[in-house]
Design a protein around this motif. Structure first.
Motif, PDB file in Angstrom:
ATOM      1  N   PRO A 324      -2.207   0.612   4.017  1.00 53.69           N
ATOM      2  CA  PRO A 324      -2.957   1.065   2.838  1.00 53.69           C
ATOM      3  C   PRO A 324      -4.298   0.339   2.728  1.00 53.69           C
ATOM      4  O   PRO A 324      -4.490  -0.740   3.290  1.00 53.69           O
ATOM      5  CB  PRO A 324      -2.036   0.696   1.680  1.00 53.69           C
ATOM      6  N   ASP A 325      -5.203   0.950   1.979  1.00 57.14           N
ATOM      7  CA  ASP A 325      -6.524   0.344   1.784  1.00 57.14           C
ATOM      8  C   ASP A 325      -6.453  -0.897   0.900  1.00 57.14           C
ATOM      9  O   ASP A 325      -7.266  -1.813   1.033  1.00 57.14           O
ATOM     10  CB  ASP A 325      -7.480   1.359   1.132  1.00 57.14           C
ATOM     11  N   VAL A 326      -5.475  -0.916   0.002  1.00 59.85           N
ATOM     12  CA  VAL A 326      -5.360  -1.991  -0.988  1.00 59.85           C
ATOM     13  C   VAL A 326      -4.098  -2.801  -0.711  1.00 59.85           C
ATOM     14  O   VAL A 326      -3.006  -2.231  -0.621  1.00 59.85           O
ATOM     15  CB  VAL A 326      -5.313  -1.409  -2.417  1.00 59.85           C
ATOM     16  N   PRO A 327      -4.215  -4.121  -0.567  1.00 57.03           N
ATOM     17  CA  PRO A 327      -3.027  -4.940  -0.286  1.00 57.03           C
ATOM     18  C   PRO A 327      -1.905  -4.766  -1.289  1.00 57.03           C
ATOM     19  O   PRO A 327      -0.728  -4.799  -0.933  1.00 57.03           O
ATOM     20  CB  PRO A 327      -3.586  -6.369  -0.300  1.00 57.03           C
ATOM     21  N   GLU A 328      -2.242  -4.575  -2.561  1.00 57.98           N
ATOM     22  CA  GLU A 328      -1.212  -4.399  -3.584  1.00 57.98           C
ATOM     23  C   GLU A 328      -0.350  -3.178  -3.295  1.00 57.98           C
ATOM     24  O   GLU A 328       0.850  -3.160  -3.575  1.00 57.98           O
ATOM     25  CB  GLU A 328      -1.862  -4.273  -4.963  1.00 57.98           C
ATOM     26  N   ASP A 329      -0.947  -2.138  -2.721  1.00 55.40           N
ATOM     27  CA  ASP A 329      -0.174  -0.945  -2.376  1.00 55.40           C
ATOM     28  C   ASP A 329       0.832  -1.243  -1.269  1.00 55.40           C
ATOM     29  O   ASP A 329       1.906  -0.635  -1.217  1.00 55.40           O
ATOM     30  CB  ASP A 329      -1.103   0.193  -1.941  1.00 55.40           C
ATOM     31  N   TYR A 330       0.504  -2.158  -0.383  1.00 56.27           N
ATOM     32  CA  TYR A 330       1.450  -2.547   0.665  1.00 56.27           C
ATOM     33  C   TYR A 330       2.696  -3.169   0.034  1.00 56.27           C
ATOM     34  O   TYR A 330       3.825  -2.843   0.398  1.00 56.27           O
ATOM     35  CB  TYR A 330       0.795  -3.541   1.627  1.00 56.27           C
ATOM     36  N   VAL A 331       2.489  -4.038  -0.918  1.00 55.89           N
ATOM     37  CA  VAL A 331       3.620  -4.699  -1.568  1.00 55.89           C
ATOM     38  C   VAL A 331       4.466  -3.682  -2.319  1.00 55.89           C
ATOM     39  O   VAL A 331       5.694  -3.749  -2.318  1.00 55.89           O
ATOM     40  CB  VAL A 331       3.128  -5.802  -2.526  1.00 55.89           C
ATOM     41  N   HIS A 332       3.807  -2.721  -2.948  1.00 54.26           N
ATOM     42  CA  HIS A 332       4.567  -1.692  -3.653  1.00 54.26           C
ATOM     43  C   HIS A 332       5.345  -0.823  -2.677  1.00 54.26           C
ATOM     44  O   HIS A 332       6.504  -0.462  -2.932  1.00 54.26           O
ATOM     45  CB  HIS A 332       3.643  -0.805  -4.478  1.00 54.26           C
ATOM     46  N   ARG A 333       4.731  -0.472  -1.561  1.00 52.93           N
ATOM     47  CA  ARG A 333       5.413   0.359  -0.557  1.00 52.93           C
ATOM     48  C   ARG A 333       6.687  -0.306  -0.060  1.00 52.93           C
ATOM     49  O   ARG A 333       7.767   0.290  -0.066  1.00 52.93           O
ATOM     50  CB  ARG A 333       4.489   0.606   0.637  1.00 52.93           C
ATOM     51  N   ILE A 334       6.574  -1.536   0.383  1.00 54.23           N
ATOM     52  CA  ILE A 334       7.740  -2.177   0.986  1.00 54.23           C
ATOM     53  C   ILE A 334       8.793  -2.490  -0.070  1.00 54.23           C
ATOM     54  O   ILE A 334       9.970  -2.696   0.255  1.00 54.23           O
ATOM     55  CB  ILE A 334       7.360  -3.454   1.764  1.00 54.23           C
TER      56      ILE A 334
END
Length: 414
Positions: A324-334
């Motif tokens: 994802p473009d935004v690191p916070e979205d990575y945390v939400h995804r996983i």
């Protein structure tokens, strides 16, 4: 600590037990007594922490405590729960029905992407708890098919995502239709300045709780990065799924077109896969998600927005096909895996174009993620990074279409 110790009725505890839950989670232990006392609440909790039960259970308790003979002949909507997406609205309303199945309370969900007329007919009958996306709710307000003047409890679920999707004006318009005297519950994964500002305008002397920060949950998930050539990602994903015999794999792509393309490539490779995103009709999205939840669909390919509301216990694998473009979205995804203490694995396929995004994620996580390469799919060490195809700018019409409102803003559905 048991659910009965939290002040919930036997009927509610029986329904919770039937769902397989015996011990309340930290967010439930703190939120339920607070809500039962009638206090406003500002809660920091991500998905997978049990936050939905954290507000639905006490709402059911409070509403059922008032005897039916105390209510008018045409009972009003007594609780309004706002969510950012259709899938999440459906998920929350399903929880309300499950937990309240032994109570004399009714609920419904309204969202865009489906015919509004059946919703209008349903709203003419008794609805105690209404779960809605902002866009479709405003359509009903404009058509005078919903009355919010006697709402006792308001919930803003995933408030941070609603602000990110541009719903602040819609929320403010909805607030003007609610009685001033009401209980307000705001749930958000983060406490940004925008969330704090919104809380100040809505909440009155709120109790503030924050449970299971995203970082803490993410640290419990097994994470791995596969370095791969950019044009070999589909083949590598196919190889990994077949080699490890993975089922119920949730795969994230950056764009809608990428989700469609990848689902076709996986299917052609012998792996049943379907995509969901904002351009899919609500009927298709609902059917696809149902297949994935019941295990008949092996791989679900989704964009970040469409994945809201995907709540599956013991989801084993999440794959970032694109970072994802935004690191916070990575945390939400996983965070879609490893929920409620179950084991989970999050894998990311990273090409040379995404090394900067990976560095940003590792900085956000405050840790380096283990990396490996699979023979035959190694990246070219001499390859140069190319510009990443970004998602379209989040203009207001696009945000409205995600929630079901048309780009023209006239309330009609496509």
């Amino acid at each position: 600590m048991s659910f009965s110790n939290l002040g919930l009725s036997d009927e509610i505890v029986r329904a919770v037990t039937a769902r397989g839950y015996t011990d309340p989670t930290p967010i439930q232990i703190q939120a339920i007594p607070t809500i039962l006392l009638g206090s406003d609440l500002l809660a920091g909790a991500q998905t997978g922490t049990g936050k939905t039960a954290g507000f639905t259970l006490p709402i059911l308790q409070r509403l059922s405590a008032k005897r039916l003979e105390d209510l008018p002949s045409h009972p009003p909507i007594r609780s309004l729960i706002l969510t950012p997406t259709r899938e999440l609205a459906a998920q929350v309303e399903e929880s309300v029905r499950d937990y309240g199945k032994h109570l004399n309370l009714t609920s419904m969900a309204i969202f865009g992407g489906v015919n509004i007329n059946p919703q209008i007919r349903r709203l003419k009958s008794r609805v105690d708890i209404l779960v809605a996306t902002p866009g479709r709710l405003l359509d009903h307000v404009q058509q005078r098919t919903v009355d919010l003047s006697q709402v006792e409890i308001l919930v803003l679920d995933e408030a941070d995502r609603m602000l990110d999707m541009g719903f602040i004006r819609d929320i403010r318009r909805i607030l003007t239709k609610l009685p001033k005297q009401r209980q307000n519950l705001l749930f958000s994964a983060t406490f940004s300045d925008e969330i704090k500002a919104l809380a100040q305008t809505i909440l009155t002397r709120p109790v503030m709780i924050e449970v299971a920060p995203r970082q803490a949950n993410a640290d419990l998930i097994a994470q791995k990065v596969y370095r791969v050539a950019r044009d070999r990602k589909p083949e590598l994903l196919t190889h990994l799924i077949k080699q490890h015999n993975w089922f119920q794999v949730l795969v994230f792509t950056r764009t809608k077109h990428g989700a469609d393309r990848l689902s076709k490539q996986l299917t052609q490779g012998g792996i049943p896969a379907l995509a969901i995103h904002g351009n899919k009709s609500q009927l298709v999205r609902t059917r696809t998600l149902a297949k994935f939840k019941d295990g008949t669909l092996q791989v679900l390919v989704a964009t970040d927005i469409a994945a809201r509301g995907i709540d599956i216990n013991e989801l084993p694998q999440v794959v970032n096909f694109d970072l994802p473009d935004v690191p916070e979205d990575y945390v939400h995804r996983i965070g879609r895996t490893g929920r409620a203490g179950s084991a989970g694995e999050a894998l990311s396929l990273v090409c040379v174009d995404e090394y900067k995004l990976l560095a940003d994620i590792e900085k956000r996580m405050k840790r380096s993620l283990p990396q490996e390469e699979v023979a035959g799919f190694e990246p070219d060490p001499n390859a140069k990074p190319e510009p990443i195809q970004r998602r379209s700018p989040r203009s207001q019409p696009q945000r409205e279409m995600i929630s079901g409102r048309s780009a023209s803003g006239n309330g009609r559905r496509r």
